[in-house]
Each structure stands twice: as C-alpha cells, then as structure tokens.
Design a protein around this motif. Structure first.
Motif, PDB file in Angstrom:
ATOM      1  N   ASP A 179      -5.770   3.494  -8.721  1.00  0.00           N
ATOM      2  CA  ASP A 179      -6.834   3.093  -9.644  1.00  0.00           C
ATOM      3  C   ASP A 179      -6.347   2.156 -10.745  1.00  0.00           C
ATOM      4  O   ASP A 179      -7.155   1.663 -11.549  1.00  0.00           O
ATOM      5  CB  ASP A 179      -7.464   4.326 -10.296  1.00  0.00           C
ATOM      6  CG  ASP A 179      -8.223   5.185  -9.294  1.00  0.00           C
ATOM      7  OD1 ASP A 179      -8.631   4.647  -8.249  1.00  0.00           O
ATOM      8  OD2 ASP A 179      -8.387   6.390  -9.563  1.00  0.00           O
ATOM      9  N   PHE A 180      -5.022   1.900 -10.787  1.00  0.00           N
ATOM     10  CA  PHE A 180      -4.461   1.111 -11.888  1.00  0.00           C
ATOM     11  C   PHE A 180      -3.709  -0.125 -11.396  1.00  0.00           C
ATOM     12  O   PHE A 180      -2.935  -0.709 -12.142  1.00  0.00           O
ATOM     13  CB  PHE A 180      -3.518   1.983 -12.726  1.00  0.00           C
ATOM     14  CG  PHE A 180      -4.180   3.176 -13.345  1.00  0.00           C
ATOM     15  CD1 PHE A 180      -4.784   3.089 -14.589  1.00  0.00           C
ATOM     16  CD2 PHE A 180      -4.217   4.393 -12.674  1.00  0.00           C
ATOM     17  CE1 PHE A 180      -5.410   4.185 -15.162  1.00  0.00           C
ATOM     18  CE2 PHE A 180      -4.830   5.500 -13.238  1.00  0.00           C
ATOM     19  CZ  PHE A 180      -5.436   5.388 -14.479  1.00  0.00           C
ATOM     20  N   VAL A 181      -3.960  -0.525 -10.159  1.00  0.00           N
ATOM     21  CA  VAL A 181      -3.222  -1.639  -9.560  1.00  0.00           C
ATOM     22  C   VAL A 181      -3.375  -2.923 -10.360  1.00  0.00           C
ATOM     23  O   VAL A 181      -2.421  -3.698 -10.502  1.00  0.00           O
ATOM     24  CB  VAL A 181      -3.686  -1.854  -8.104  1.00  0.00           C
ATOM     25  CG1 VAL A 181      -3.158  -3.172  -7.563  1.00  0.00           C
ATOM     26  CG2 VAL A 181      -3.202  -0.714  -7.224  1.00  0.00           C
ATOM     27  N   ASP A 182      -4.549  -3.166 -10.910  1.00  0.00           N
ATOM     28  CA  ASP A 182      -4.797  -4.402 -11.647  1.00  0.00           C
ATOM     29  C   ASP A 182      -4.832  -4.179 -13.162  1.00  0.00           C
ATOM     30  O   ASP A 182      -5.378  -4.997 -13.914  1.00  0.00           O
ATOM     31  CB  ASP A 182      -6.086  -5.051 -11.159  1.00  0.00           C
ATOM     32  CG  ASP A 182      -5.964  -5.499  -9.709  1.00  0.00           C
ATOM     33  OD1 ASP A 182      -4.997  -6.209  -9.390  1.00  0.00           O
ATOM     34  OD2 ASP A 182      -6.817  -5.101  -8.886  1.00  0.00           O
ATOM     35  N   ASP A 190       0.829  -1.214   0.000  1.00  0.00           N
ATOM     36  CA  ASP A 190       0.000   0.000   0.000  1.00  0.00           C
ATOM     37  C   ASP A 190       0.858   1.257   0.000  1.00  0.00           C
ATOM     38  O   ASP A 190       0.515   2.252  -0.656  1.00  0.00           O
ATOM     39  CB  ASP A 190      -0.931  -0.001   1.214  1.00  0.00           C
ATOM     40  CG  ASP A 190      -2.041  -1.033   1.098  1.00  0.00           C
ATOM     41  OD1 ASP A 190      -2.285  -1.525  -0.025  1.00  0.00           O
ATOM     42  OD2 ASP A 190      -2.652  -1.370   2.135  1.00  0.00           O
ATOM     43  N   GLU A 191       1.965   1.213   0.732  1.00  0.00           N
ATOM     44  CA  GLU A 191       2.872   2.356   0.771  1.00  0.00           C
ATOM     45  C   GLU A 191       3.461   2.628  -0.616  1.00  0.00           C
ATOM     46  O   GLU A 191       3.569   3.792  -1.039  1.00  0.00           O
ATOM     47  CB  GLU A 191       4.009   2.055   1.763  1.00  0.00           C
ATOM     48  CG  GLU A 191       5.042   3.150   1.889  1.00  0.00           C
ATOM     49  CD  GLU A 191       6.179   2.754   2.816  1.00  0.00           C
ATOM     50  OE1 GLU A 191       7.204   3.468   2.826  1.00  0.00           O
ATOM     51  OE2 GLU A 191       6.045   1.739   3.528  1.00  0.00           O
ATOM     52  N   ILE A 192       3.802   1.569  -1.328  1.00  0.00           N
ATOM     53  CA  ILE A 192       4.355   1.707  -2.680  1.00  0.00           C
ATOM     54  C   ILE A 192       3.323   2.309  -3.626  1.00  0.00           C
ATOM     55  O   ILE A 192       3.611   3.255  -4.373  1.00  0.00           O
ATOM     56  CB  ILE A 192       4.837   0.331  -3.198  1.00  0.00           C
ATOM     57  CG1 ILE A 192       6.087  -0.109  -2.434  1.00  0.00           C
ATOM     58  CG2 ILE A 192       5.124   0.377  -4.703  1.00  0.00           C
ATOM     59  CD1 ILE A 192       6.498  -1.543  -2.689  1.00  0.00           C
ATOM     60  N   ILE A 193       2.113   1.771  -3.587  1.00  0.00           N
ATOM     61  CA  ILE A 193       1.063   2.251  -4.487  1.00  0.00           C
ATOM     62  C   ILE A 193       0.661   3.682  -4.157  1.00  0.00           C
ATOM     63  O   ILE A 193       0.437   4.507  -5.060  1.00  0.00           O
ATOM     64  CB  ILE A 193      -0.157   1.315  -4.419  1.00  0.00           C
ATOM     65  CG1 ILE A 193       0.215  -0.090  -4.916  1.00  0.00           C
ATOM     66  CG2 ILE A 193      -1.313   1.874  -5.241  1.00  0.00           C
ATOM     67  CD1 ILE A 193       0.772  -0.134  -6.324  1.00  0.00           C
ATOM     68  N   ASP A 194       0.572   4.007  -2.877  1.00  0.00           N
ATOM     69  CA  ASP A 194       0.223   5.374  -2.478  1.00  0.00           C
ATOM     70  C   ASP A 194       1.283   6.362  -2.943  1.00  0.00           C
ATOM     71  O   ASP A 194       0.964   7.456  -3.417  1.00  0.00           O
ATOM     72  CB  ASP A 194       0.072   5.454  -0.952  1.00  0.00           C
ATOM     73  CG  ASP A 194      -1.192   4.768  -0.457  1.00  0.00           C
ATOM     74  OD1 ASP A 194      -2.068   4.473  -1.292  1.00  0.00           O
ATOM     75  OD2 ASP A 194      -1.287   4.510   0.761  1.00  0.00           O
ATOM     76  N   PHE A 195       2.561   5.969  -2.808  1.00  0.00           N
ATOM     77  CA  PHE A 195       3.634   6.866  -3.243  1.00  0.00           C
ATOM     78  C   PHE A 195       3.548   7.103  -4.751  1.00  0.00           C
ATOM     79  O   PHE A 195       3.720   8.230  -5.234  1.00  0.00           O
ATOM     80  CB  PHE A 195       4.995   6.284  -2.887  1.00  0.00           C
ATOM     81  CG  PHE A 195       6.146   7.217  -3.166  1.00  0.00           C
ATOM     82  CD1 PHE A 195       6.633   8.049  -2.168  1.00  0.00           C
ATOM     83  CD2 PHE A 195       6.738   7.272  -4.425  1.00  0.00           C
ATOM     84  CE1 PHE A 195       7.688   8.925  -2.425  1.00  0.00           C
ATOM     85  CE2 PHE A 195       7.784   8.146  -4.689  1.00  0.00           C
ATOM     86  CZ  PHE A 195       8.260   8.967  -3.688  1.00  0.00           C
ATOM     87  N   ALA A 196       3.278   6.030  -5.506  1.00  0.00           N
ATOM     88  CA  ALA A 196       3.204   6.142  -6.966  1.00  0.00           C
ATOM     89  C   ALA A 196       1.935   6.849  -7.443  1.00  0.00           C
ATOM     90  O   ALA A 196       1.851   7.254  -8.606  1.00  0.00           O
ATOM     91  CB  ALA A 196       3.278   4.756  -7.589  1.00  0.00           C
TER      92      ALA A 196
END
Length: 248
Positions: A140-143, A130-136
């Motif tokens: 909305d594009f995780v999958d 979650d920390e990685i995705i939040d930083f990036a």
C-alpha cells in the motif's frame, strides 16, 4: 582449502573525536604511518583474520568496540590507516537502515535505485519487484516517499531488497532489532535460506540466541582489538564471563 573470500592483515583504522563525517581520501593517505594525535583514537588495531566462502561469522562485543567499523571495512565504505583488506566476492550490506535510500524518492524508485547500484539490471529488478514488495509487506506504500515510512517499514524494504541481491557475502548489523517480532522471524528464515544456499554471513548482534542460531564461528572485539577468533560458543562464553552476563 580454497582461497579466502575475505582477508584482513594487520588492519587498523583511526578516527578523530572532534570531527564528524567520513574522512576524505586526502585525510586517509596523509594519515598512513603517522603517530596518533591526542584527539584521535584507534577504532580497530592490528586485526587479522580470514573468512572462507560459506562461513557464518558472529561479531561480538560491547557498543563502541569496532564491530560496525569492521563491517564497513569489508564493504569498502571506509579504508584502513594501516594493514590491508582483501574481499574477492561481492557484498550485500544491511548495515544502516537509511544507507543507499533517498528520502524524497518513493519506495518504488528507491528499490530500483538501490538494487541498481548493487548491480542488478532494470529487467532483473522488474522481475523481482513484486517479490520484494510482498516480502516487505508494504504494497500500500509503493508510491509513498521513503521519508514518510516508519523505521520498521524502512527496515522491511531495506532487508527485502538486500536479501534479494545475488552477492555472495551478506552483512547484517543489528538493524533487524527495529522490526516487529513476526517480521524479524521472517527475515531470519530468509537468512537461513541464504546460508543453505552457500552464502557467507557476517552477523553483528547482542542477542546470544540469534548468534548461536546462525553462526558457527565468532569474532570477539574489545577496545578495537580482536580478542578471540573461535567457535561462536567459545566466544560467547568468554564474553559472558568477562562481563558477568548470564548465558542465554
């Protein structure tokens, strides 16, 4: 003084002008000690220096002078034709936007794959996901398949993953120039955090302000040779004077 974390001794590497792609190990070992041929050129030649843990190094030079090749030698992606490279600590490379990422996998799958290849366990990745995705900023594009991301979004996820690795040495090669200004500043603050934590940095950039912001020492490469290894301000002064560039 403690032992260096990076040591290059008389390093040289050559490439063929009429051949694309990475050379095989057979090519590399067959080439050692051989006289250079007309269709070959030295990307780097007789390069020697050491780096201590925690140093911040700016690599300076025009395009095509060996900067990216130098970083690839440090990562072990390419091998020298002469001399020796010794790296005693792990490396987190942000050299190519697509390096280590698979187009047909989703962002989520790529995070697990890339971080796993760099030694993180599945549990560690899950804890930091979650920390990685939040930083990036791409929740909305995780999958979404990686190949459908814009170049800027690819930079975001690549930097977010690499900067969360615990490897002591961070290599950054111009890729942040693709990102937007606000996200670039966010990445730069993250680099400052890593430096404050004792990380070692190799930073390739044409931006003088950025080089002065992060780096205390510079390596000036020209035509594959190490022209100057000195404080970053001295290196930039020489580079600017040789090419008539107005200092930033």
């Amino acid at each position: 003084m403690s032992a260096p974390v990076i040591t290059l001794t008389g390093v040289g590497i050559r490439f063929r002008r009429n051949r694309r792609g990475r050379r095989s190990f057979k090519d590399l070992f067959a080439a050692r000690g051989r006289r250079i041929r007309p269709n070959e050129f030295w990307a780097l030649r007789n390069v020697s220096f050491t780096v201590q843990h925690g140093e911040a190094i700016g690599v300076v030079g025009r395009n095509g002078q060996g900067k990216s090749t130098l970083l690839k030698l440090v990562t072990g992606v390419v091998l020298p034709d002469e001399g020796a490279v010794r790296v005693t600590e792990g490396v987190a490379p942000l050299i190519e936007i697509t390096g280590g990422f698979v187009d047909d996998l989703t962002v989520r799958e790529n995070v697990y794959l890339t971080a796993g290849l760099h030694g993180m366990t599945k549990k560690q990745i899950a804890e930091r996901f979650d920390e990685i995705i939040d930083f990036a900023e791409i929740a909305d594009f995780v999958d979404t398949p990686y190949k459908h991301l814009s170049s800027g979004m690819k930079v975001r996820i690549a930097f977010a993953v690499i900067s969360r690795l615990e490897e002591p040495i961070l290599l950054v090669d111009e890729v942040l120039a693709v990102g937007d200004k606000a996200f670039r500043e966010k990445c730069y603050r993250r680099i400052e955090e890593l430096l404050a934590g004792g990380r070692t940095l190799f930073f390739v950039s044409h931006n003088e302000r950025d080089l002065k912001r992060f780096c205390t020492r510079g390596l000036y490469l020209d035509k594959g040779a190490l022209v100057l290894d000195a404080p970053i301000t001295d290196v930039l002064a020489l580079y600017n004077s040789q090419y008539g560039i107005k200092p930033a």
